[in-house]
Design a protein around this motif. Structure first.
Motif, PDB file in Angstrom:
ATOM      1  N   LYS A 186      13.509  63.652  52.985  1.00  9.61           N
ATOM      2  CA  LYS A 186      14.248  65.216  52.888  1.00  9.61           C
ATOM      3  C   LYS A 186      14.822  65.346  51.397  1.00  9.61           C
ATOM      4  N   LEU A 187      14.504  64.342  50.304  1.00  4.51           N
ATOM      5  CA  LEU A 187      15.544  64.433  49.417  1.00  4.51           C
ATOM      6  C   LEU A 187      14.287  65.016  48.169  1.00  4.51           C
ATOM      7  N   GLN A 229      12.015  66.710  49.442  1.00  2.00           N
ATOM      8  CA  GLN A 229      11.389  68.851  49.878  1.00  2.00           C
ATOM      9  C   GLN A 229      12.290  69.606  49.831  1.00  2.00           C
ATOM     10  N   THR A 230      13.370  68.903  48.609  1.00  2.00           N
ATOM     11  CA  THR A 230      14.422  70.631  48.486  1.00  2.00           C
ATOM     12  C   THR A 230      14.062  70.771  47.383  1.00  2.00           C
ATOM     13  N   ARG A 231      14.667  72.072  46.601  1.00  2.00           N
ATOM     14  CA  ARG A 231      14.194  72.985  45.378  1.00  2.00           C
ATOM     15  C   ARG A 231      14.361  71.866  44.248  1.00  2.00           C
ATOM     16  N   TYR A 273      10.242  73.555  48.444  1.00  2.00           N
ATOM     17  CA  TYR A 273      10.872  74.156  49.693  1.00  2.00           C
ATOM     18  C   TYR A 273       9.864  75.259  50.563  1.00  2.00           C
TER      19      TYR A 273
END
Length: 107
Positions: A72-73, A75-77, A88
């Motif tokens: 999940k991290l 996939q962050t900006r 993202y």
């Protein structure tokens, strides 16, 4: 950059020691510091260390980016900017589905 700070710190220490020992001793300390700084062997070693540090930083950044890409991290900006991971894309809004949390339906 680090070498510059170390050199400036050395000059500061040299200044304090030199001012306590007198002007002549101060000049000796400054001259010794300049000889060390201008030593070609030292400059070459510093260049090798700097190049290795740059390669290690790049390798570490790439490895970390690969490791977090599927999290999940990843996939962050923030991860996109730091590690060049996949762009993202926010998850689509819920289309009227019921969310289940801990086996309980919430509407």
């Amino acid at each position: 950059m680090r070498a510059k700070w170390v050199f400036l710190a050395g000059l500061g220490v040299g200044y304090v020691l030199g001012s306590r020992a007198g002007r002549e001793r101060y000049e000796q300390i400054v001259a010794a510091a300049r000889r060390v700084k201008d030593n070609p062997t030292l400059q070459e070693a510093a260049g090798v260390v700097q190049a290795q540090a740059g390669r290690l930083a790049t390798t570490g950044k790439d490895a970390l980016g690969d490791r977090i890409a599927d999290t999940k991290l990843g996939q962050t900006r923030i991860a996109e900017r730091l590690f060049g991971t996949a762009p993202y894309e926010p998850e689509p809004a819920d289309q009227g589905h019921h969310h289940r949390r801990n086996g309980v339906s919430h509407s």
